[in-house]
Scaffold this active site. Structure first.
Site, PDB file in Angstrom:
ATOM      1  N   ASP A 171     -88.116  95.504  19.240  1.00  0.00           N
ATOM      2  CA  ASP A 171     -86.663  95.324  19.275  1.00  0.00           C
ATOM      3  C   ASP A 171     -85.921  96.620  19.566  1.00  0.00           C
ATOM      4  O   ASP A 171     -86.493  97.715  19.552  1.00  0.00           O
ATOM      5  CB  ASP A 171     -86.165  94.709  17.952  1.00  0.00           C
ATOM      6  CG  ASP A 171     -86.783  95.357  16.717  1.00  0.00           C
ATOM      7  OD1 ASP A 171     -87.301  96.486  16.826  1.00  0.00           O
ATOM      8  OD2 ASP A 171     -86.744  94.745  15.641  1.00  0.00           O
ATOM      9  N   ASN A 200     -85.319  90.187   3.708  1.00  0.00           N
ATOM     10  CA  ASN A 200     -85.014  88.757   3.801  1.00  0.00           C
ATOM     11  C   ASN A 200     -86.086  87.996   4.595  1.00  0.00           C
ATOM     12  O   ASN A 200     -85.875  86.865   4.999  1.00  0.00           O
ATOM     13  CB  ASN A 200     -83.638  88.544   4.446  1.00  0.00           C
ATOM     14  CG  ASN A 200     -83.566  89.075   5.878  1.00  0.00           C
ATOM     15  OD1 ASN A 200     -84.542  89.600   6.400  1.00  0.00           O
ATOM     16  ND2 ASN A 200     -82.424  88.920   6.512  1.00  0.00           N
ATOM     17  N   GLU A 223     -83.614  86.981  12.284  1.00  0.00           N
ATOM     18  CA  GLU A 223     -82.994  86.765  10.975  1.00  0.00           C
ATOM     19  C   GLU A 223     -83.068  85.293  10.560  1.00  0.00           C
ATOM     20  O   GLU A 223     -83.151  84.406  11.412  1.00  0.00           O
ATOM     21  CB  GLU A 223     -81.510  87.161  11.062  1.00  0.00           C
ATOM     22  CG  GLU A 223     -81.260  88.603  11.497  1.00  0.00           C
ATOM     23  CD  GLU A 223     -81.406  89.612  10.373  1.00  0.00           C
ATOM     24  OE1 GLU A 223     -82.231  89.403   9.455  1.00  0.00           O
ATOM     25  OE2 GLU A 223     -80.687  90.625  10.398  1.00  0.00           O
ATOM     26  N   HIS A 274     -87.263  88.841   7.583  1.00  0.00           N
ATOM     27  CA  HIS A 274     -87.199  88.895   9.050  1.00  0.00           C
ATOM     28  C   HIS A 274     -88.371  89.680   9.628  1.00  0.00           C
ATOM     29  O   HIS A 274     -88.899  90.591   8.992  1.00  0.00           O
ATOM     30  CB  HIS A 274     -85.838  89.389   9.565  1.00  0.00           C
ATOM     31  CG  HIS A 274     -85.567  90.852   9.478  1.00  0.00           C
ATOM     32  ND1 HIS A 274     -84.307  91.354   9.268  1.00  0.00           N
ATOM     33  CD2 HIS A 274     -86.371  91.943   9.589  1.00  0.00           C
ATOM     34  CE1 HIS A 274     -84.353  92.669   9.262  1.00  0.00           C
ATOM     35  NE2 HIS A 274     -85.593  93.055   9.448  1.00  0.00           N
TER      36      HIS A 274
HETATM   37  C1  GLP Z   1     -85.703  96.670  10.870  1.00  0.00           C
HETATM   38  C2  GLP Z   1     -86.634  96.339  12.032  1.00  0.00           C
HETATM   39  C3  GLP Z   1     -87.829  95.550  11.573  1.00  0.00           C
HETATM   40  C4  GLP Z   1     -88.440  96.236  10.357  1.00  0.00           C
HETATM   41  C5  GLP Z   1     -87.446  96.232   9.240  1.00  0.00           C
HETATM   42  C6  GLP Z   1     -87.977  96.835   7.941  1.00  0.00           C
HETATM   43  O1  GLP Z   1     -84.814  95.668  10.574  1.00  0.00           O
HETATM   44  N1  GLP Z   1     -85.997  95.611  13.079  1.00  0.00           N
HETATM   45  O2  GLP Z   1     -88.759  95.439  12.639  1.00  0.00           O
HETATM   46  O3  GLP Z   1     -89.612  95.576   9.996  1.00  0.00           O
HETATM   47  O4  GLP Z   1     -86.343  97.007   9.667  1.00  0.00           O
HETATM   48  O5  GLP Z   1     -87.704  98.188   7.890  1.00  0.00           O
HETATM   49  P1  GLP Z   1     -88.385  99.192   6.893  1.00  0.00           P
HETATM   50  O6  GLP Z   1     -89.785  99.326   7.362  1.00  0.00           O
HETATM   51  O7  GLP Z   1     -87.613 100.453   7.046  1.00  0.00           O
HETATM   52  O8  GLP Z   1     -88.303  98.602   5.553  1.00  0.00           O
END
Ligand code: GLP
Length: 240
Positions: A67, A135, A142, A137
């Site tokens: 993404d 959440n 989402e 995702h």
């Molecule tokens: C973002 C990314 C996700 C990632 C998530 C969790 O929203 N788009 O791909 O998995 O954050 O982030 P973190 O690893 O910092 O908890």
């Protein structure tokens, strides 16, 4: 689903990097799906360390990132393009032209869908690395997730904007939209490796492992994939 419990972030990174490097070393032209966020950083650190000490060759590796924030240019230090270069690509001998990240300037879903065509043209993703939103995702899909989605423009929910605000100067700077590989794009990968660390991920992990497949927890769709490995630390596993 294979569940690998580890003590901490360092161990998660060690295990995650072993799984990824095994493919890089042994497959002829590996195609990796990569993730951003704080979770994969320890994996990327270990990859860099072993790549340099063991002289592991990345010239035949192609990568596709999950993404990108809509509206951010690769030069923006909050962009996922910038993140990937800083955390991984600048430290290994991967060819820049073999690294793919959805462009933040994509403005239609038709344009975004081309990313899936590009992945298919490379023979599909051999191993998709995933983090996990609090959440549930995956990528930026989402809840409630569209289980048939391809790469598209998505709206970020308030809780995601709040959790990602820690990387920006102020909450108002967090983009409200992103371009994300879809649930169907992710499910098309041959193997999936999801890493989750910390207590904030415990609910999502409990749903992923023991819940029913439900769009309100996007990650639960992974239960329908035939080759999923999850690496979790003790805190993320605390509600299992
Ligand atoms: C973002 C990314 C996700 C990632 C998530 C969790 O929203 N788009 O791909 O998995 O954050 O982030 P973190 O690893 O910092 O908890």
């Amino acid at each position: 689903m294979k569940i690998l419990k580890v003590k901490n972030e360092i161990e998660a990174g060690k295990l995650g990097s072993e799984i990824i490097l095994d493919l890089v070393i042994n497959k002829d032209k590996p195609v990796l799906g990569l993730a951003t966020g704080s979770t994969p950083i320890s994996t990327y650190n270990q990859i860099i360390e072993r790549t340099n000490s063991e002289k592991i060759d990345w010239t035949n590796v192609t990568t596709f990132n999950l993404d990108e924030y809509k509206g951010l240019k690769p030069t923006d230090d909050q962009s996922y393009d910038f993140f990937m270069r800083k955390q991984l690509f600048d430290h290994i001998n991967i060819k820049k032209e073999n690294t793919n990240i959805p462009s933040g300037s994509i403005s239609t879903n038709e344009e975004a869908n081309k990313y899936d065509e590009l992945i298919a043209a490379k023979g599909g993703i051999d191993l998709q690395l995933l983090g996990l939103g609090t959440n549930g995702h995956v990528g930026f899909n989402e809840p409630p997730a569209d289980f048939n989605s391809l790469t598209s423009i998505v709206n970020l929910v308030e809780s995601t904007i709040e959790s990602n605000a820690r990387f920006f100067a102020k909450k108002e700077d967090v983009p409200t939209q992103a371009i994300s590989m879809g649930m169907k794009s992710i499910m098309s990968a041959k193997k999936i490796l999801l890493i989750a660390l910390g207590e904030s991920k415990a609910d999502a992990i409990a749903q992923l492992v023991n819940g029913k497949v439900d769009p309100s927890w996007p990650c639960t769709l992974l239960q329908n994939h035939k080759d999923v490995t999850i690496i979790i630390d003790e805190k993320a596993a605390s509600k299992l």
